[in-house]
Design a protein around this motif. Structure first.
Motif: not given
Length: 320
Positions: A125-134, A199-206
């Protein structure tokens, strides 16, 4: 007559610290509630397991703060006919329930969410929002932790101890809970951020799932630590060895006391301590023994302001 010794251990805190604990808990609760909502929104928008776990973490902390506030307020109720030693033990009961809430509402959900993500995967999803929230959450958590640290430092200064040692030994488990949980929250935010980046760099949710599990394990550690500490006080924890040594020394230095035959101590609450002792008094008559016992009790309460009850039983020392 020698001067009354003073205490340098946090095993018996003073009653005015209860107000500080209330403020610390309220600040932490308000911060966690705001952060929980923000994390939940960010987690949904980003589709992040770690973010949702962090939302559960903050919600669990919010529930915990409510229970800790209950612990502080219930423990401050005055004694009555049914509870003649007061309600100090209620502090530890509600604090123990708070530790259980941290485990069930935070740890179990986070670990489940992480395992589910690893097995089923997740949609990005939108990673930027998560980074701001964190980032915002990190600032707010730091403010909450700062209040707890100020209280710890104040108590450590009064007890002439290092803050870390004071926090480890203080019977104020509400303060300890806020400090531990806010510290765990900051670590959890860093873990969640790392999980998102990888996860954003690798594309893996692991990696996001692994971050969620790590957060859950961290919460479990905090919950077990706090639960065990509160359980220890609930079943009747004695004063620290340094405090017991001070009590013995104070009694032995009281004119008219020959020896302390047996000594028993128990915490009645974070700010209250009970002392019962079998004392060998100098054999000079009952009136003198009564005056000596009264003098000994006064000296003990001067040395330990949190001392609530003192029971001295005249007992001759056994000779072999």
């Amino acid at each position: 007559m020698s001067e009354t010794p003073t205490i340098d251990a946090p095993d018996v805190t003073t009653a005015n610290e209860g107000g500080e604990s209330t403020l610390t808990v309220v600040v932490a609760g308000a911060a966690n509630l705001a952060i929980a909502v923000a994390k939940a929104v960010g987690g949904i928008l980003a589709g992040s397991s770690a973010m949702l776990s962090e939302a559960a973490h903050s919600m669990a902390d919010t529930i915990t703060e409510v229970l800790l506030l209950t612990a502080v307020k219930r423990g401050e109720r005055p004694a009555d006919d049914q509870h003649q030693f007061g309600y100090g033990q209620a502090h530890y009961f509600w604090a123990f329930i708070a530790a259980l809430a941290t485990f069930t509402a935070g740890s179990v959900f986070s670990i489940y969410q992480g395992v589910h993500t690893i097995i089923e995967g997740e949609e990005a999803g939108d990673y930027l929002v998560s980074y701001i929230v964190l980032a915002v959450a990190f600032v707010i958590e730091s403010i909450s932790l700062g209040q707890a640290i100020r209280q710890v430092r104040g108590g450590a200064k009064r007890s002439r101890m290092h803050p870390a040692r004071y926090l480890r030994r203080t019977p104020d488990t509400a303060l300890k809970a806020v400090a531990f949980e806010d510290s765990a929250a900051l670590v959890g935010l860093v873990v969640a951020a790392l999980g998102l980046v990888v996860t954003e760099v690798t594309g893996s949710g692991l990696f996001d799932g692994i971050a969620s599990i790590v957060i859950g394990v961290l919460l479990a550690f905090v919950a077990v630590t706090l639960g065990r500490d509160n359980a220890s006080y609930l079943v009747g924890r004695s004063a620290a060895p340094a405090v017991q040594d001070l009590i013995r020394r104070t009694l032995n230095e009281t004119p008219g006391v020959d020896d302390v035959v047996m000594l028993y101590t128990q915490h009645l609450g974070p700010h209250e301590l009970l002392v019962a002792a079998k004392v060998d008094f100098t054999d000079t008559g009952s009136d003198d023994i009564e005056r000596t016992a009264e003098n000994a009790e006064q000296r003990l309460k001067e040395a330990i302001p949190a001392l609530r009850e003192v029971f001295l039983d005249p007992t001759p020392r056994r000779t072999q």
